[in-house]
Design a protein around this motif. Structure first.
Motif, PDB file in Angstrom:
ATOM      1  N   ALA A 126       9.720 -26.819  31.825  1.00 18.69           N
ATOM      2  CA  ALA A 126       9.981 -25.787  30.823  1.00 18.69           C
ATOM      3  C   ALA A 126       9.063 -24.617  31.142  1.00 18.69           C
ATOM      4  CB  ALA A 126       9.723 -26.308  29.408  1.00 18.69           C
ATOM      5  N   THR A 127       9.295 -23.489  30.464  1.00 17.35           N
ATOM      6  CA  THR A 127       8.426 -22.324  30.609  1.00 17.35           C
ATOM      7  C   THR A 127       7.806 -22.029  29.254  1.00 17.35           C
ATOM      8  OG1 THR A 127       9.853 -21.456  32.347  1.00 17.35           O
ATOM      9  CG2 THR A 127       8.352 -19.905  31.299  1.00 17.35           C
ATOM     10  N   LEU A 128       6.481 -21.906  29.226  1.00 17.08           N
ATOM     11  CA  LEU A 128       5.761 -21.716  27.966  1.00 17.08           C
ATOM     12  C   LEU A 128       5.092 -20.355  27.936  1.00 17.08           C
ATOM     13  CD1 LEU A 128       3.862 -25.088  27.486  1.00 17.08           C
ATOM     14  CD2 LEU A 128       6.069 -24.397  26.565  1.00 17.08           C
ATOM     15  N   THR A 129       5.305 -19.624  26.852  1.00 18.02           N
ATOM     16  CA  THR A 129       4.557 -18.389  26.624  1.00 18.02           C
ATOM     17  C   THR A 129       3.491 -18.686  25.572  1.00 18.02           C
ATOM     18  OG1 THR A 129       6.445 -17.013  27.183  1.00 18.02           O
ATOM     19  CG2 THR A 129       4.671 -15.976  25.910  1.00 18.02           C
ATOM     20  N   MET A 130       2.251 -18.393  25.918  1.00 16.94           N
ATOM     21  CA  MET A 130       1.128 -18.719  25.049  1.00 16.94           C
ATOM     22  C   MET A 130       1.105 -17.821  23.812  1.00 16.94           C
ATOM     23  SD  MET A 130      -0.313 -21.262  26.433  1.00 16.94           S
ATOM     24  CE  MET A 130       1.346 -21.771  26.891  1.00 16.94           C
ATOM     25  N   PRO A 131       0.473 -18.292  22.719  1.00 18.59           N
ATOM     26  CA  PRO A 131       0.298 -17.425  21.549  1.00 18.59           C
ATOM     27  C   PRO A 131      -0.415 -16.128  21.943  1.00 18.59           C
ATOM     28  CG  PRO A 131      -0.350 -19.676  21.030  1.00 18.59           C
ATOM     29  CD  PRO A 131      -0.093 -19.632  22.510  1.00 18.59           C
ATOM     30  N   PHE A 132      -0.211 -15.089  21.145  1.00 21.09           N
ATOM     31  CA  PHE A 132      -0.740 -13.769  21.514  1.00 21.09           C
ATOM     32  C   PHE A 132      -2.204 -13.583  21.167  1.00 21.09           C
ATOM     33  CE2 PHE A 132       3.712 -13.030  22.133  1.00 21.09           C
ATOM     34  CZ  PHE A 132       3.698 -12.274  23.294  1.00 21.09           C
ATOM     35  N   SER A 133      -2.779 -14.542  20.446  1.00 18.84           N
ATOM     36  CA  SER A 133      -4.240 -14.539  20.330  1.00 18.84           C
ATOM     37  C   SER A 133      -4.705 -15.975  20.478  1.00 18.84           C
ATOM     38  CB  SER A 133      -4.692 -13.964  18.985  1.00 18.84           C
ATOM     39  OG  SER A 133      -4.330 -14.825  17.937  1.00 18.84           O
ATOM     40  N   LEU A 134      -5.754 -16.146  21.257  1.00 20.12           N
ATOM     41  CA  LEU A 134      -6.326 -17.474  21.477  1.00 20.12           C
ATOM     42  C   LEU A 134      -7.841 -17.331  21.449  1.00 20.12           C
ATOM     43  CD1 LEU A 134      -4.300 -18.914  24.513  1.00 20.12           C
ATOM     44  CD2 LEU A 134      -4.204 -19.715  22.151  1.00 20.12           C
ATOM     45  N   PRO A 135      -8.555 -18.330  20.912  1.00 19.87           N
ATOM     46  CA  PRO A 135     -10.015 -18.264  20.964  1.00 19.87           C
ATOM     47  C   PRO A 135     -10.500 -18.493  22.396  1.00 19.87           C
ATOM     48  CG  PRO A 135      -9.311 -20.370  20.054  1.00 19.87           C
ATOM     49  CD  PRO A 135      -8.067 -19.554  20.245  1.00 19.87           C
ATOM     50  N   LYS A 136     -11.679 -18.010  22.701  1.00 14.66           N
ATOM     51  CA  LYS A 136     -12.277 -18.247  24.010  1.00 14.66           C
ATOM     52  C   LYS A 136     -13.026 -19.571  23.924  1.00 14.66           C
ATOM     53  CE  LYS A 136     -15.354 -16.220  27.450  1.00 14.66           C
ATOM     54  NZ  LYS A 136     -16.128 -15.026  27.851  1.00 14.66           N
ATOM     55  N   LYS A 137     -12.269 -20.666  24.114  1.00 15.38           N
ATOM     56  CA  LYS A 137     -12.841 -21.999  23.934  1.00 15.38           C
ATOM     57  C   LYS A 137     -12.207 -22.995  24.873  1.00 15.38           C
ATOM     58  CE  LYS A 137     -13.887 -21.987  18.996  1.00 15.38           C
ATOM     59  NZ  LYS A 137     -13.571 -22.676  17.744  1.00 15.38           N
ATOM     60  N   GLN A 138     -12.923 -24.096  25.084  1.00 14.33           N
ATOM     61  CA  GLN A 138     -12.308 -25.241  25.746  1.00 14.33           C
ATOM     62  C   GLN A 138     -11.545 -26.046  24.714  1.00 14.33           C
ATOM     63  OE1 GLN A 138     -14.812 -27.688  28.239  1.00 14.33           O
ATOM     64  NE2 GLN A 138     -13.481 -29.454  27.972  1.00 14.33           N
ATOM     65  N   THR A 139     -10.361 -26.519  25.080  1.00 11.01           N
ATOM     66  CA  THR A 139      -9.590 -27.331  24.152  1.00 11.01           C
ATOM     67  C   THR A 139      -8.900 -28.439  24.924  1.00 11.01           C
ATOM     68  OG1 THR A 139      -8.080 -27.230  22.278  1.00 11.01           O
ATOM     69  CG2 THR A 139      -7.474 -25.918  24.217  1.00 11.01           C
ATOM     70  N   ARG A 140      -7.882 -29.017  24.301  1.00  4.26           N
ATOM     71  CA  ARG A 140      -7.239 -30.170  24.918  1.00  4.26           C
ATOM     72  C   ARG A 140      -5.730 -30.129  24.767  1.00  4.26           C
ATOM     73  NH1 ARG A 140      -9.263 -36.281  24.367  1.00  4.26           N
ATOM     74  NH2 ARG A 140     -11.257 -35.239  24.155  1.00  4.26           N
ATOM     75  N   MET A 141      -5.064 -30.639  25.797  1.00  5.64           N
ATOM     76  CA  MET A 141      -3.615 -30.814  25.772  1.00  5.64           C
ATOM     77  C   MET A 141      -3.329 -32.312  25.811  1.00  5.64           C
ATOM     78  SD  MET A 141      -0.757 -29.421  28.510  1.00  5.64           S
ATOM     79  CE  MET A 141      -1.292 -30.360  29.947  1.00  5.64           C
ATOM     80  N   ARG A 142      -2.392 -32.761  24.979  1.00  2.00           N
ATOM     81  CA  ARG A 142      -1.988 -34.176  24.978  1.00  2.00           C
ATOM     82  C   ARG A 142      -0.533 -34.306  25.406  1.00  2.00           C
ATOM     83  NH1 ARG A 142      -3.984 -38.253  20.555  1.00  2.00           N
ATOM     84  NH2 ARG A 142      -5.718 -38.071  22.029  1.00  2.00           N
ATOM     85  N   VAL A 143      -0.303 -35.195  26.385  1.00  2.09           N
ATOM     86  CA  VAL A 143       1.040 -35.486  26.883  1.00  2.09           C
ATOM     87  C   VAL A 143       1.363 -36.927  26.493  1.00  2.09           C
ATOM     88  CG1 VAL A 143       2.511 -35.631  28.929  1.00  2.09           C
ATOM     89  CG2 VAL A 143       0.604 -33.975  28.867  1.00  2.09           C
TER      90      VAL A 143
END
Length: 200
Positions: A126-143
Motif C-alpha cells: 500500500a502507499t501511506l501518506t503521513m499525518p501533516f504534523s508529527l512530533p519529533k520523537k521515537q515511536t513504534r509500529m506494530r504489524v
C-alpha cells in the motif's frame, strides 16, 4: 519495577514512619500492550518494508521487537509499505493490520492509529501518506498477521500468525528522545493490495 521507600524518624522518644512507592520504568517496551502469535510454525511475518526498514525475519516464535535501525518518517510525506507472509509448507490466506503510534503515547489507538489492513496469500503493498504534523520523537509500529480473520485490536494475540514491532523515528528524531505531552491523531487506514496474480 516498583520500589517501596520507607523513612523512619525519631524525635523526643517518639518515632514515625513514612512510606511511598517509586516506579522505575527501565523497559520502554513495557508501555505497549503485549501481543504475540500463539503458534507461528505454519505461518509468520517473513518480510516488512517501510520507510527504510527492510527485514526478512522468518519465524520469530510469535513476537519480536526490532528496536534498532529504526524506520524514519516525516510529516506529510508518502511512503510505500509492503508485508510478506512466510509459510512452513501450505499457503494460507492471512489478514494484516498495522498501527503506528503517531503521538508516541505508548498506546496504539485501535481506530485512529491503524494505518493499513488487507488480506491475501502473497506480498501485500500500500502507499501511506503521513499525518501533516508529527512530533519529533521515537515511536513504534506494530504489524499483526493473523489467520482466519482480522486482528481484533493492536493487543490481539492471533491463534495462528505473528506480531512484530518496529521502532520509528518521526520528523528527524534521534534514537532516544524524552517524552512530553501527546496530541491525538486521526488516520484513515489504507487497504493493502497483492502483487501479481492473487485473490483480493
Amino acid at each position: 519495577g516498583v520500589n517501596k521507600i520507607t523513612y523512619a524518624v525519631q524525635k523526643d522518644g517518639k518515632s514515625d514512619t513514612c512510606s511511598f512507592n517509586i516506579t522505575v520504568d527501565c523497559d520502554k517496551e513495557s508501555v505497549y500492550c503485549k501481543a504475540k502469535g500463539l503458534n507461528s510454525t505454519y505461518m509468520y511475518i517473513n518480510r516488512v518494508q517501510f520507510a527504510g526498514i527492510d527485514t526478512i525475519t522468518g519465524d520469530n516464535g510469535g513476537y519480536k521487537f526490532f528496536n534498532h535501525a529504526c524506520g524514519a518518517i516525516n510529516a506529510g510525506q508518502t511512503y510505500p509499505i509492503c508485508v510478506s507472509p512466510g509459510f512452513l509448507t501450505s499457503t494460507y490466506k492471512v489478514y494484516w493490520k498495522i498501527w503506528i503510534d503517531f503521538n508516541a503515547d505508548g498506546f496504539f489507538d485501535p481506530v485512529t492509529e491503524e494505518v493499513v489492513y488487507g488480506f491475501g496469500t502473497t506480498t501485500m503493498c500500500a502507499t501511506l501518506t503521513m499525518p501533516f504534523s508529527l512530533p519529533k520523537k521515537q515511536t513504534r509500529m506494530r504489524v499483526i498477521m493473523s489467520y482466519s480473520g482480522y486482528p481484533t485490536s493492536p493487543c490481539h494475540s492471533p491463534l495462528y500468525g505473528e506480531v512484530e514491532d518496529y521502532c520509528i523515528l518521526m520528523n528527524g528524531a534521534s534514537e532516544f528522545v524524552p517524552e512530553n505531552d501527546p496530541t491525538p491523531f486521526a488516520f484513515n487506514p489504507v487497504q493493502l493490495h497483492c502483487l501479481g496474480d492473487c485473490e483480493e
